[in-house]
Motif scaffolding. Structure first.
Motif, PDB file in Angstrom:
ATOM      1  N   GLU A 121       0.808  -1.223   0.000  1.00  0.00           N
ATOM      2  CA  GLU A 121       0.000   0.000   0.000  1.00  0.00           C
ATOM      3  C   GLU A 121       0.839   1.270   0.000  1.00  0.00           C
ATOM      4  N   GLY A 122       2.084   1.194   0.420  1.00  0.00           N
ATOM      5  CA  GLY A 122       2.947   2.370   0.369  1.00  0.00           C
ATOM      6  C   GLY A 122       2.784   3.301   1.553  1.00  0.00           C
ATOM      7  N   ASN A 123       2.408   4.557   1.286  1.00  0.00           N
ATOM      8  CA  ASN A 123       2.328   5.578   2.332  1.00  0.00           C
ATOM      9  C   ASN A 123       1.015   5.456   3.094  1.00  0.00           C
ATOM     10  N   ILE A 124       1.040   4.748   4.203  1.00  0.00           N
ATOM     11  CA  ILE A 124      -0.192   4.465   4.954  1.00  0.00           C
ATOM     12  C   ILE A 124      -0.029   4.759   6.439  1.00  0.00           C
ATOM     13  N   LEU A 125      -1.154   4.975   7.085  1.00  0.00           N
ATOM     14  CA  LEU A 125      -1.249   5.023   8.538  1.00  0.00           C
ATOM     15  C   LEU A 125      -2.201   3.907   8.942  1.00  0.00           C
ATOM     16  N   VAL A 126      -1.758   3.011   9.801  1.00  0.00           N
ATOM     17  CA  VAL A 126      -2.568   1.864  10.212  1.00  0.00           C
ATOM     18  C   VAL A 126      -3.236   2.166  11.545  1.00  0.00           C
ATOM     19  N   VAL A 127      -4.545   1.968  11.597  1.00  0.00           N
ATOM     20  CA  VAL A 127      -5.298   2.208  12.831  1.00  0.00           C
ATOM     21  C   VAL A 127      -5.948   0.910  13.291  1.00  0.00           C
ATOM     22  N   ASP A 128      -5.596   0.482  14.485  1.00  0.00           N
ATOM     23  CA  ASP A 128      -6.187  -0.711  15.088  1.00  0.00           C
ATOM     24  C   ASP A 128      -7.387  -0.280  15.924  1.00  0.00           C
ATOM     25  N   ALA A 129      -8.579  -0.467  15.362  1.00  0.00           N
ATOM     26  CA  ALA A 129      -9.822  -0.149  16.075  1.00  0.00           C
ATOM     27  C   ALA A 129     -10.595  -1.426  16.365  1.00  0.00           C
ATOM     28  N   THR A 130      -9.871  -2.523  16.559  1.00  0.00           N
ATOM     29  CA  THR A 130     -10.518  -3.796  16.861  1.00  0.00           C
ATOM     30  C   THR A 130     -10.963  -3.816  18.326  1.00  0.00           C
ATOM     31  N   HIS A 131     -11.674  -4.863  18.685  1.00  0.00           N
ATOM     32  CA  HIS A 131     -12.222  -4.991  20.033  1.00  0.00           C
ATOM     33  C   HIS A 131     -11.099  -5.019  21.064  1.00  0.00           C
TER      34      HIS A 131
ATOM     35  N   SER B 192       3.665   3.246  10.284  1.00  0.00           N
ATOM     36  CA  SER B 192       3.169   3.811  11.539  1.00  0.00           C
ATOM     37  C   SER B 192       1.825   3.197  11.892  1.00  0.00           C
ATOM     38  N   GLY B 193       1.656   2.853  13.165  1.00  0.00           N
ATOM     39  CA  GLY B 193       0.387   2.278  13.609  1.00  0.00           C
ATOM     40  C   GLY B 193      -0.039   2.857  14.945  1.00  0.00           C
ATOM     41  N   ILE B 194      -1.340   3.047  15.115  1.00  0.00           N
ATOM     42  CA  ILE B 194      -1.895   3.516  16.380  1.00  0.00           C
ATOM     43  C   ILE B 194      -3.108   2.664  16.729  1.00  0.00           C
ATOM     44  N   ARG B 195      -3.388   2.589  18.016  1.00  0.00           N
ATOM     45  CA  ARG B 195      -4.511   1.773  18.486  1.00  0.00           C
ATOM     46  C   ARG B 195      -5.495   2.619  19.265  1.00  0.00           C
ATOM     47  N   VAL B 196      -6.788   2.373  19.033  1.00  0.00           N
ATOM     48  CA  VAL B 196      -7.837   3.021  19.809  1.00  0.00           C
ATOM     49  C   VAL B 196      -7.873   2.382  21.193  1.00  0.00           C
ATOM     50  N   GLU B 197      -7.724   3.207  22.217  1.00  0.00           N
ATOM     51  CA  GLU B 197      -7.815   2.718  23.593  1.00  0.00           C
ATOM     52  C   GLU B 197      -9.213   3.022  24.129  1.00  0.00           C
ATOM     53  N   ARG B 198      -9.955   1.979  24.414  1.00  0.00           N
ATOM     54  CA  ARG B 198     -11.309   2.139  24.969  1.00  0.00           C
ATOM     55  C   ARG B 198     -11.215   2.152  26.486  1.00  0.00           C
ATOM     56  N   ASN B 199     -11.713   3.223  27.097  1.00  0.00           N
ATOM     57  CA  ASN B 199     -11.640   3.359  28.552  1.00  0.00           C
ATOM     58  C   ASN B 199     -12.436   2.280  29.265  1.00  0.00           C
ATOM     59  N   SER B 200     -11.909   1.839  30.394  1.00  0.00           N
ATOM     60  CA  SER B 200     -12.618   0.874  31.221  1.00  0.00           C
ATOM     61  C   SER B 200     -13.674   1.590  32.063  1.00  0.00           C
ATOM     62  N   CYS B 201     -14.826   0.965  32.217  1.00  0.00           N
ATOM     63  CA  CYS B 201     -15.892   1.533  33.054  1.00  0.00           C
ATOM     64  C   CYS B 201     -15.669   1.219  34.527  1.00  0.00           C
ATOM     65  N   LEU B 202     -14.652   0.426  34.828  1.00  0.00           N
ATOM     66  CA  LEU B 202     -14.417   0.021  36.207  1.00  0.00           C
ATOM     67  C   LEU B 202     -13.628   1.057  36.991  1.00  0.00           C
ATOM     68  N   GLU B 203     -12.929   1.924  36.271  1.00  0.00           N
ATOM     69  CA  GLU B 203     -12.076   2.907  36.942  1.00  0.00           C
ATOM     70  C   GLU B 203     -12.912   3.914  37.723  1.00  0.00           C
ATOM     71  N   GLY B 204     -12.568   4.090  39.002  1.00  0.00           N
ATOM     72  CA  GLY B 204     -13.263   5.069  39.828  1.00  0.00           C
ATOM     73  C   GLY B 204     -14.637   4.640  40.296  1.00  0.00           C
ATOM     74  N   GLU B 205     -14.966   3.348  40.153  1.00  0.00           N
ATOM     75  CA  GLU B 205     -16.299   2.880  40.528  1.00  0.00           C
ATOM     76  C   GLU B 205     -16.237   1.900  41.696  1.00  0.00           C
ATOM     77  N   THR B 206     -15.288   2.091  42.584  1.00  0.00           N
ATOM     78  CA  THR B 206     -15.109   1.125  43.670  1.00  0.00           C
ATOM     79  C   THR B 206     -16.342   1.017  44.563  1.00  0.00           C
TER      80      THR B 206
END
Length: 265
Positions: free
Chosen positions: A67-77, A97-111
């Motif tokens: 593909e040549g000049n690309i930016l790879v985005v990992d938006a998988t589960h 170059s590659g970047i990944r979508v980080e999905r926030n956890s709902c558990l943080e701050g819910e003690t």
């Protein structure tokens, strides 16, 4: 020509796909199944820029180099750790170059929400199934179909398990082959509201809800609230965090900005 390659099948993948089209940024979407292509809102599964099928690390490397000049985005589960590893191994091998979508956890701050000891945390589906072997009552499984066989070790699983999976023909066939069928097999597309989860819990006399920490996008908070409202217990399969240094993870909005910056420069 610059191009963004998005590996999706998630809400984030769809949103990034729509963003690229809105901004006239060339993009290709890669999903594992025909169903993943179908649920791309406003997109046709026959769209030549939507590719269906699973790729291993070598196949990805060949693709990225071609593909040549690309930016790879990992938006998988967030639980698709093997796919993420393949993507970033391929990026490393091809020098892309590659970047990944980080999905926030709902558990943080819910003690406080979990202080009543109604939630059991486990490291994986196998551990969830092992724990439930020593428990009684009906079980609603919402962890997907990939590792469903693990639950067949639970005594009386044909009568006790109620499995909610995507309404994909191959997925449904796989469930039936394991002996999960009839009203024990719930083929529905989520995410689901708290009310819908409560209705299912009451309808099938559920005592245990098994889920992954799939974030807001995956309807995780609604599952927890339904469990609390109906007085049942949850088994939560934890995430295996990706190596942040390797995956270059960031939030959805930051990734949109990164895509635009990369394309314009």
């Amino acid at each position: 020509m610059c191009k963004v390659l998005i590996f999706g099948g998630t809400t984030e993948g769809r949103l990034l796909w729509e963003y690229c089209h809105k901004e006239a940024i060339p993009a290709e979407m890669y999903v594992a199944t025909e169903y993943g292509a179908y649920v791309l809102e406003g997109s046709d599964a026959d769209n030549p820029h939507i590719h269906v099928g699973r790729l291993d690390s070598h196949e990805m490397t060949v693709l990225f180099e071609r593909e040549g000049n690309i930016l790879v985005v990992d938006a998988t589960h967030p639980y698709a750790t093997e796919v993420s590893k393949n993507i970033f191994d391929a990026c490393e091998a091809s020098g892309k170059s590659g970047i990944r979508v980080e999905r926030n956890s709902c558990l943080e701050g819910e003690t406080d929400f979990f202080s009543d000891d109604r939630i059991v945390f486990v490291d994986g589906v196998a551990q969830a199934a092992e724990y439930l072997q020593g428990q009684t009552g009906n079980i609603l499984v919402t962890t997907g179909s990939k590792e469903l066989k693990q639950y067949t070790l639970i005594p009386g699983y044909r009568d006790r398990l109620y499995v909610r999976v995507l309404p994909n023909p191959d997925v449904l066939k796989g469930c039936i082959s394991l002996g999960i069928e009839g009203d024990h097999l719930i083929g529905m597309q989520g995410p689901f509201s708290t009310q819908m989860n409560c209705a299912m819990i009451k309808e099938f006399g559920i005592r245990w809800l098994v889920t992954k920490d799939s974030g807001v996008q995956g309807g995780f908070p609604e599952k927890l609230h339904a469990a609390k409202q109906t007085g049942i217990r949850c088994v939560v399969v934890g995430r295996h965090p990706a190596d942040a240094d390797k995956t270059n993870g960031m939030g959805l909005q930051d990734i949109k900005g990164k895509i635009k910056e990369w394309y314009l420069h």
